[in-house]
Design a protein around this motif. Structure first.
Motif: not given
Length: 416
Positions: A101, A141, A137-138, A134, A78, A104, A125-127, A76
């Motif tokens: 990630f 995850y 979020e990464a 991001c 970011a 956006e 994944i766009l966040v 993963v």
């Protein structure tokens, strides 16, 4: 938290690992810049890398060294775009799964490139609005899925991979006196400085970052990494709110000096590189060349390398780039103009206030119910910045009530 600069890097192993994976990018002498700054200026063209940035080096060096157990649930990352492309390319090359990630607001061109390089091996994944959004979020995850996180900069193996940029430069130009390195999270600068300590520690290394995202500058003020909450995201490849401890220590201990570069100056550099050298760079890629103006007194007569870190620029951003450049150069000005309550005021403004080479680029009445004699938003482009004083004088002479929006950041952001 690691606050030392005593890591054991195996630069030669990283160089070997990346053979046949990354492109050995050219080191090009630039005659125009050399003449302008009275120095021998070379550009290290990482914008011509396979994924159009140096980030592939660190990503592949990190991922290729992971164990089967570390890879079983995939990797993963970011990224604002370039690290993502490096991870995506590595996943496809090594046949592993990756989740990426990205903010956006990432330019569409970078998202398309990530999908192209990773193919079926990756999921995007766009966040959030920034890299740091991001990143959060990464990491969550990774915790949930027991996946392995691939850091964009604060990691020994990533730094080791980025150092191969400097290894190539030194092999091609061992007589260099200075190198200018862009800084976001500091991985490239850490690799460059760490490697130079082993071969030529007297080379000056100038670290440069965008004025709107001063993560290193703020860290230096506070004696360690701090979170810069409100960053300007325009230089997306270097828009990092917080650098890591490893990169901070290498940058703080080994950089010769650091500089903040205004976003407008970066935009001017992007346009000049395109128009004069047919080089397409992203904002972060122009940082090192833009910084030459600030270090010109230190580099006169020297052999200097600028690392052009990336070329992932979306053509849709060019109008914004041109606008920021014109504003920085003093060639574009915005006003709120309240026209005098008399016939022919607009005609007077056009014929008498504006100079023969001045151009109206925007005109709109602010109050929709009070056209013709209400306040208007006016944008003017000048042929020479020196013409601006004349416009101000004539506005006063003909009794136009104006607000200079370029001097009012709040109103400018709201209206322009």
């Amino acid at each position: 938290m690691d606050t030392t600069t005593t890591h054991t890097f195996d630069f030669e192993q990283a160089f070997t690992t990346l053979q046949g994976v990354v492109k050995r990018t050219p080191l090009e002498y630039n005659a125009g810049l050399s003449l302008k700054y009275n120095a021998n200026i070379y550009l290290k063209r990482e914008d011509l890398q396979i994924v159009r940035s140096y980030k592939l080096r660190g990503a592949y060096n990190k991922i290729s060294g992971l164990t089967a157990d570390q890879l079983k649930n995939g990797v993963v990352c970011a990224s604002a775009g370039n690290h993502a492309q490096g991870v995506a390319y590595s996943c496809k090359k090594l046949g592993i799964k990756g989740v990426i990630f990205m903010p956006e607001i990432t330019p569409r061109q970078k998202i398309t490139q990530v999908n192209m390089f990773g193919g079926d091996n990756i999921e995007v994944i766009l966040v959030g609005d920034t890299f740091d959004d991001c990143l959060k979020e990464a990491l969550a995850y990774c915790e949930e899925k027991s996946a392995t996180f691939i850091p964009p900069f604060d990691d020994e193996k990533v730094i080791e991979g980025q150092a191969t940029v400097m290894m190539e430069v030194y092999q091609d130009l061992p007589e260099l006196d200075a190198i200018v390195v862009p800084i976001g999270g500091g991985g490239l600068a850490s690799g460059v400085t760490a490697y130079l300590q082993t071969v030529k520690p007297n080379v000056k290394v100038f670290g440069v970052e965008p004025m709107g995202a001063p993560s290193l500058s703020e860290a230096l003020k506070h004696g360690g990494p701090v979170t810069v909450e409100n960053i300007e995201r325009f230089v997306d490849g270097a828009a990092v709110k917080r650098m890591g401890w490893i990169t901070y220590k290498y940058c703080s201990d080994l950089l010769s000096s650091t500089y903040l570069i205004p976003e407008g100056q970066i935009c001017t550099t992007i346009l000049k590189l395109y128009n004069e050298d047919a080089i397409v760079v992203e904002p972060a890629g122009a940082l090192s060349v833009a910084a030459l103006e600030q270090v010109k007194d230190q580099i006169a007569g020297k052999t200097v390398v600028c690392i052009v870190s990336g070329g992932n620029n979306d053509i849709e951003r060019m109008q914004e780039i041109k606008e920021k450049s014109l504003l920085f150069e003093g060639l574009k000005h915005y006003f709120i103009v309240r026209f005098p309550q008399r016939p022919g005021a607009l005609k007077l403004f056009v014929n008498e206030v504006l100079g023969p080479q001045d151009d109206i680029t925007r005109f709109e009445f602010i109050k929709k119910t009070n056209r013709e004699n209400g306040p208007a938003l006016v944008g003017i482009e000048l042929a020479k910045k020196e013409d601006y004083a004349g416009i101000l004088q004539r506005l006063k002479e003909f009794k136009f009530d104006v607000i200079e929006l370029n001097q009012d950041a709040t109103l400018f952001e709201y209206l322009v």
